[in-house]
Design an enzyme around this catalytic site. Sequence first.
Site, PDB file in Angstrom:
ATOM      1  CG  ASP A   1      -3.417  11.449   3.717  1.00 56.84           C
ATOM      2  OD1 ASP A   1      -2.654  10.498   3.557  1.00 56.84           O
ATOM      3  OD2 ASP A   1      -4.136  11.632   2.847  1.00 56.84           O
ATOM      4  CD  GLU A   2      -0.712   6.123   3.747  1.00 59.68           C
ATOM      5  OE1 GLU A   2      -0.264   5.090   4.407  1.00 59.68           O
ATOM      6  OE2 GLU A   2      -0.523   6.178   2.519  1.00 59.68           O
TER       7      GLU A   2
ATOM      8  CE  LYS B   1       5.992   4.395  -2.642  1.00 64.23           C
ATOM      9  NZ  LYS B   1       6.528   5.807  -1.981  1.00 64.23           N
TER      10      LYS B   1
ATOM     11  N   GLY C   1      -4.546  -4.912   5.885  1.00 67.40           N
ATOM     12  CA  GLY C   1      -4.914  -3.898   6.591  1.00 67.40           C
ATOM     13  C   GLY C   1      -5.343  -2.555   5.605  1.00 67.40           C
TER      14      GLY C   1
ATOM     15  CB  SER D   1       0.356   5.080   8.882  1.00 68.62           C
ATOM     16  OG  SER D   1      -0.273   3.900   9.259  1.00 68.62           O
ATOM     17  CB  ALA D   2       2.780   2.854  13.439  1.00 71.36           C
TER      18      ALA D   2
END
Length: 340
Positions: free
Chosen positions: A127-128, A192, A279, A154-155
């Site tokens: 979903d990122e 994580k 970010g 995510s890019a």
Amino acid sequence: MTKQTLLVTGGAGFIGSNFVHYWMKKNPQDTIINLDALTYAGNRESLADLEGQQNHVFVEGNIIDRELVNKIMADVDTVVHFAAESHVDRSILNPDIFLETNVMGTQVLLDAALKNKVKRFHHISTDEVFGSLELGSSEKFNEHTPYDPRSPYSAAKAGSDHLVRAYGETYGLPFTLTNCSNNYGEYHFPEKLFPLAITNLIDGLKVPVYGDGLNVRDWLYVQDHCSAIDRVLTDGKDGETYLIGGLTKDISNLEVVKMILSLMNKSEAEIEFIADRKGHDRRYSVDWTKINRELGWEPSVDLEEGLRRTIAWYENNQAWWRPLKEQAKDFFKANYKKEN
Ligand code: NAD
Ligand code: TDX
């Protein structure tokens, strides 16, 4: 039941290893070829109980290796593509490998899938790729949300999603794609948030919370992700995308850490606020009505029950995670700073 051969990439990682276990139990007639480069995140120990099983063939290798990928794709019916660099914080420290694996590696697999006429290429995404939602808003990501990735991770994942669709449109490759929210559960690499928090607390260490801790993630128990992929592989339509999520109500990182503390009988004094991620996406929330309506999937394990199971697993499997935390020492040193 028809027999098929699946190529699972990244099947020694967190979600991939859970999926391999899930699929082999449910479909013992099938063969799984498990291609994994065994990076820092890949671990044969996560597959130890499958050693010696004829229908699980582990291949240590890189998805970017065209010759190898072409060779092992020869008799494959379905590709389930998990392999990726997956840690946002590592992508901030060193983006290069994210592009190589997530974008270029995916393209190598797509070429081989076309050449070998696989019946379905299923791409696992996140979903990122949709970016960040406003805190406090009721907005959710859905299948029509425009892409707006904001981290190198995510890019690169967004790039891989676009490539998969492009191969479908341009060359007619049969594909499906799922974008899932944050997973948690067994075999989750201990850098994580959830496994880091749980293993730190087992060792009497504090839980590092980035920034103000108000960032929101949509958490899904990993077994529920596996069942969603199963539904898509079985009944999903060619060329379709399905979003997968776990929650219906926002929960902040701080709230979820407090849940972990309470389930482990620890006090909130164990929280340590530290410098924020660069970010740092503020809020994710997933509308999973399409997969629910069209394929009848829904999550079966709520957050509290999933956390109980996960905590018990980390308490009982210390031999699995202790060496991994030791290996990740340099990353911890580079990533965790008190000030920005
Ligand atoms: P992970 O980092 O635990 O596992 C990745 C696996 O891929 C490892 O076993 C690693 O060795 C392997 N790998 C990495 N580079 C490779 C390469 N070049 N060639 C072959 N194998 C390679 O990741 P994960 O959390 O299990 O995520 C799996 C997939 O699911 C990723 O595509 C990720 O983007 C996606 N996803 C993850 C989450 C999550 O919450 N973890 C949520 C949504 C989507
Ligand atoms: O020490 C920490 N403290 C903290 O506050 C860590 C490691 C994380 N966080 C915060 C950052 C995020 O808001 O917790 C949240 C979860 O962080 P991660 O566990 O690193 O996950 P995230 O960055 O959300 O990405 C994960 O979910 C989506 C996976 O790593 C991705 O592969 C997946 O696409």
